[in-house]
Design a protein around this motif. Sequence first.
Motif, PDB file in Angstrom:
ATOM      1  N   TYR A   2       0.800  -1.119  -0.062  1.00 33.33           N
ATOM      2  CA  TYR A   2       0.022   0.016   0.043  1.00 33.33           C
ATOM      3  C   TYR A   2       0.768   1.163  -0.025  1.00 33.33           C
ATOM      4  O   TYR A   2       0.487   2.362  -0.509  1.00 33.33           O
ATOM      5  CB  TYR A   2      -0.949  -0.042   1.148  1.00 33.33           C
ATOM      6  CG  TYR A   2      -2.061  -1.033   1.025  1.00 33.33           C
ATOM      7  CD1 TYR A   2      -2.801  -1.144  -0.040  1.00 33.33           C
ATOM      8  CD2 TYR A   2      -2.206  -1.946   2.155  1.00 33.33           C
ATOM      9  CE1 TYR A   2      -3.835  -2.262   0.112  1.00 33.33           C
ATOM     10  CE2 TYR A   2      -3.024  -3.033   2.148  1.00 33.33           C
ATOM     11  CZ  TYR A   2      -3.881  -3.110   1.017  1.00 33.33           C
ATOM     12  OH  TYR A   2      -4.831  -3.939   0.857  1.00 33.33           O
ATOM     13  N   ALA A  32      -3.127  -2.815   6.087  1.00 33.72           N
ATOM     14  CA  ALA A  32      -3.354  -4.192   5.941  1.00 33.72           C
ATOM     15  C   ALA A  32      -4.411  -4.538   6.853  1.00 33.72           C
ATOM     16  O   ALA A  32      -5.454  -5.634   6.417  1.00 33.72           O
ATOM     17  CB  ALA A  32      -2.081  -4.817   5.703  1.00 33.72           C
ATOM     18  N   ASP A  36     -10.123  -3.979   3.070  1.00 26.15           N
ATOM     19  CA  ASP A  36     -10.592  -5.341   2.443  1.00 26.15           C
ATOM     20  C   ASP A  36      -9.652  -5.795   1.100  1.00 26.15           C
ATOM     21  O   ASP A  36      -9.639  -4.910   0.167  1.00 26.15           O
ATOM     22  CB  ASP A  36     -11.964  -5.107   2.024  1.00 26.15           C
ATOM     23  CG  ASP A  36     -12.780  -6.198   1.497  1.00 26.15           C
ATOM     24  OD1 ASP A  36     -11.997  -7.335   1.001  1.00 26.15           O
ATOM     25  OD2 ASP A  36     -13.966  -6.352   1.399  1.00 26.15           O
ATOM     26  N   GLN A  37      -9.022  -6.532   1.186  1.00 29.80           N
ATOM     27  CA  GLN A  37      -8.049  -6.964   0.187  1.00 29.80           C
ATOM     28  C   GLN A  37      -8.654  -7.234  -1.130  1.00 29.80           C
ATOM     29  O   GLN A  37      -8.253  -7.158  -2.215  1.00 29.80           O
ATOM     30  CB  GLN A  37      -7.118  -7.995   0.651  1.00 29.80           C
ATOM     31  CG  GLN A  37      -6.465  -8.092   2.031  1.00 29.80           C
ATOM     32  CD  GLN A  37      -4.968  -7.735   1.661  1.00 29.80           C
ATOM     33  OE1 GLN A  37      -4.356  -8.215   0.655  1.00 29.80           O
ATOM     34  NE2 GLN A  37      -4.157  -7.288   2.547  1.00 29.80           N
ATOM     35  N   ASP A  41      -6.539  -3.945  -3.974  1.00 24.97           N
ATOM     36  CA  ASP A  41      -5.446  -4.908  -4.303  1.00 24.97           C
ATOM     37  C   ASP A  41      -4.110  -4.468  -3.578  1.00 24.97           C
ATOM     38  O   ASP A  41      -3.655  -3.243  -3.779  1.00 24.97           O
ATOM     39  CB  ASP A  41      -5.413  -4.830  -5.661  1.00 24.97           C
ATOM     40  CG  ASP A  41      -4.361  -5.853  -6.495  1.00 24.97           C
ATOM     41  OD1 ASP A  41      -3.989  -6.861  -5.339  1.00 24.97           O
ATOM     42  OD2 ASP A  41      -3.815  -5.732  -7.475  1.00 24.97           O
ATOM     43  N   TYR A  42      -3.643  -5.460  -2.901  1.00 20.87           N
ATOM     44  CA  TYR A  42      -2.227  -5.009  -2.157  1.00 20.87           C
ATOM     45  C   TYR A  42      -1.092  -4.725  -3.239  1.00 20.87           C
ATOM     46  O   TYR A  42      -0.026  -3.917  -2.959  1.00 20.87           O
ATOM     47  CB  TYR A  42      -1.991  -6.326  -1.279  1.00 20.87           C
ATOM     48  CG  TYR A  42      -0.722  -6.006  -0.300  1.00 20.87           C
ATOM     49  CD1 TYR A  42      -0.990  -5.199   0.791  1.00 20.87           C
ATOM     50  CD2 TYR A  42       0.402  -6.569  -0.359  1.00 20.87           C
ATOM     51  CE1 TYR A  42      -0.102  -4.595   1.517  1.00 20.87           C
ATOM     52  CE2 TYR A  42       1.376  -6.223   0.335  1.00 20.87           C
ATOM     53  CZ  TYR A  42       1.345  -5.566   1.273  1.00 20.87           C
ATOM     54  OH  TYR A  42       2.559  -5.201   2.312  1.00 20.87           O
ATOM     55  N   ASP A 100     -12.548  -2.409   5.394  1.00 21.10           N
ATOM     56  CA  ASP A 100     -13.255  -3.846   5.552  1.00 21.10           C
ATOM     57  C   ASP A 100     -14.370  -3.805   6.607  1.00 21.10           C
ATOM     58  O   ASP A 100     -14.000  -3.229   7.654  1.00 21.10           O
ATOM     59  CB  ASP A 100     -12.178  -4.876   6.068  1.00 21.10           C
ATOM     60  CG  ASP A 100     -12.593  -6.467   6.335  1.00 21.10           C
ATOM     61  OD1 ASP A 100     -14.000  -6.530   6.129  1.00 21.10           O
ATOM     62  OD2 ASP A 100     -11.982  -7.381   6.496  1.00 21.10           O
TER      63      ASP A 100
END
Length: 106
Positions: A2, A32, A36-37, A41-42, A100
């Motif tokens: 990120y 992290a 919400d992964q 997108d990481y 998230d």
Amino acid sequence: MYVSAIDVSLILGQPVNDSITAAAETADSVLAQYLDQAKADYDDPPKPVSEAGAQMAVNVLQNRTSAGGQSVGLDGQVAPYRMGQALIAQYVGLLEPWLDMRSELQ
């Protein structure tokens, strides 16, 4: 990732060093935990997420390196201590679409 040390060093106008790298890693791990992964997108995060992460890393670095853990603004006023829940709360507006909903922040 990120936020990277390179992003932070560009904001600060300083070369990458151990302190900048540690601050970037701290901000990255905090993000992290709350994002919400599936949405953020990481490996290729949305621009608002990486910007919030870079600014968070700058705050972490300033709180580590400034006298008494409090940074001083351009007007000479001491800023409040910004670690803990106050750190992530500053960026909720930028991060809202990618948070998230099961995280403790909500």
